[in-house]
Design an enzyme around this catalytic site. Structure first.
Site, short mmCIF file in Angstrom:
data_model
loop_
_atom_site.label_atom_id
_atom_site.label_comp_id
_atom_site.label_asym_id
_atom_site.label_seq_id
_atom_site.Cartn_x
_atom_site.Cartn_y
_atom_site.Cartn_z
CE LYS A 119 -3.43 -0.73 -0.70
NZ LYS A 119 -3.75 -1.26 -2.06
N GLY A 120 2.10 1.14 -0.32
CA GLY A 120 2.96 2.33 -0.36
C GLY A 120 2.84 3.11 -1.66
N GLY A 121 2.38 2.41 -2.71
CA GLY A 121 2.32 3.01 -4.05
C GLY A 121 3.19 2.20 -5.01
CB THR A 122 4.44 -1.31 -4.76
OG1 THR A 122 3.16 -1.91 -4.55
CG2 THR A 122 5.11 -1.11 -3.40
NE ARG A 145 -0.30 6.15 1.31
CZ ARG A 145 -1.41 5.62 0.80
NH1 ARG A 145 -1.47 4.33 0.51
NH2 ARG A 145 -2.46 6.37 0.55
CB SER A 173 -3.95 2.39 2.47
OG SER A 173 -3.90 1.82 1.20
NE ARG A 208 -9.95 -0.82 -2.70
CZ ARG A 208 -9.00 -1.76 -2.70
NH1 ARG A 208 -7.88 -1.56 -2.04
NH2 ARG A 208 -9.17 -2.89 -3.35
#
Ligand code: A3P
Length: 278
Positions: free
Chosen positions: A39-42, A120, A128, A243
């Site tokens: 959920k870091g933006g990978t 993050r 998230s 989301r």
């Protein structure tokens, strides 16, 4: 258009050169890995890096070092996309960052592999994560009871993943700090081109992915691609990325912030960088 024509064959030179690349490209083990965090933006990072012609990335998460290690390196290699000499092969599996056995295994594949971690704010990350879990399993308990369920460890549920210093420490036992690049998950949203520039430098690539590739999509509330690989239409990441988060009781938020505070400080010291999480 330009054709080499024999009596019965007419081969376009363009398709010939495409065919040539197909023959000379080989499957190789990855030279770079996005190892975390969940959920870091990978996904965003991988999709953005794919715009670079010198990167060949696997689309799915192979989970080799954590789940399928017994299948062996030959299997892992067979999963990789074909690449030409000079292209960097990579994959992302965010679980690698938090699984204890992974650093040693990665090291035994290659001690030169470049490692990327998108970090993050662990509080936002946890929310998230919870938002994703509840979308798949609607009947799970509320966030607050889930995260603070086990008072002896205080870290059940999605909280332990956010203890970045603890996880990174295990990687630093096997890899030098210079071989690990940290991407700010926050800046990946506010300044994707800036973060991508630093990642390309780290990988030793020309800065080809730049601000020309991105636009901010107001409806989505996130940066999107003007022209993704192999398409001419603009493209945002799917519905599962970006989301709307559940509203969390401010008291619970404060407890979470207090919980992470010392861990964040230790992480900043360890990496020599302050990510500014509150
Ligand atoms: P949320 O859906 O909670 O907002 P991962 O791919 O590692 O699972 O991370 C998902 C997160 O990537 C999303 O979490 C979102 O905040 C973040 N993200 C970063 N850049 C994004 C982008 N351009 N489009 C959509 N989500 C992005």
């Amino acid at each position: 258009s330009s054709c080499v024509c024999a009596v019965e064959t007419c081969i376009s030179l363009q398709s010939l050169s495409g065919q040539y690349s197909e023959w000379t490209a080989t499957r190789r083990l990855p030279q770079a890995l996005i190892i975390g965090v969940k959920k870091g933006g990978t996904r965003a990072l991988l999709e953005f890096l794919r715009l670079h012609p010198d990167i060949r990335a696997l689309g799915s998460e192979p989970h080799f070092f954590d789940r399928h290690y017994a299948r062996g390196l030959a299997w892992y290699r067979s999963m990789m996309p074909k690449a030409l000499d000079g292209q960097i092969v990579m994959e992302k599996t965010p679980r690698y960052f938090v699984t204890v056995e992974t650093p040693e295994r990665v090291h035994s594949m290659s001690q030169d592999v470049k490692l990327i971690v998108v970090v993050r704010d662990p509080v936002t990350r946890a929310i998230s994560d919870y938002t994703q879990i509840i979308s798949k399993t609607p009947n799970i308990p509320p966030f607050e009871s889930l995260v603070f369920k086990n008072h002896t460890t205080g870290m059940l549920g999605p909280l332990w993943i956010g203890l970045y210093a603890q996880h990174l420490e295990r990687w630093l036992a096997w890899f030098p700090r210079t071989q690990i690049h940290l991407v700010s998950g926050e800046r990946l949203i506010s300044d994707p081109a800036g973060e991508l520039g630093k990642v390309q430098d780290f990988l030793g690539l020309q800065r080809i992915v730049t601000d020309k590739h991105f636009y901010f999509n107001k409806t989505k509330g996130f940066p999107c691609l003007k022209k993704p690989e192999g398409s001419s239409k603009p493209h945002c990441l799917g519905k599962t990325k970006g989301r709307t988060h559940a509203t969390i009781d401010p008291e619970v938020m404060q407890r979470l912030r207090d919980f992470y505070k010392p861990h964040n400080q230790r992480f900043y010291q360890m990496v020599g960088q302050d990510f500014g999480w509150q």
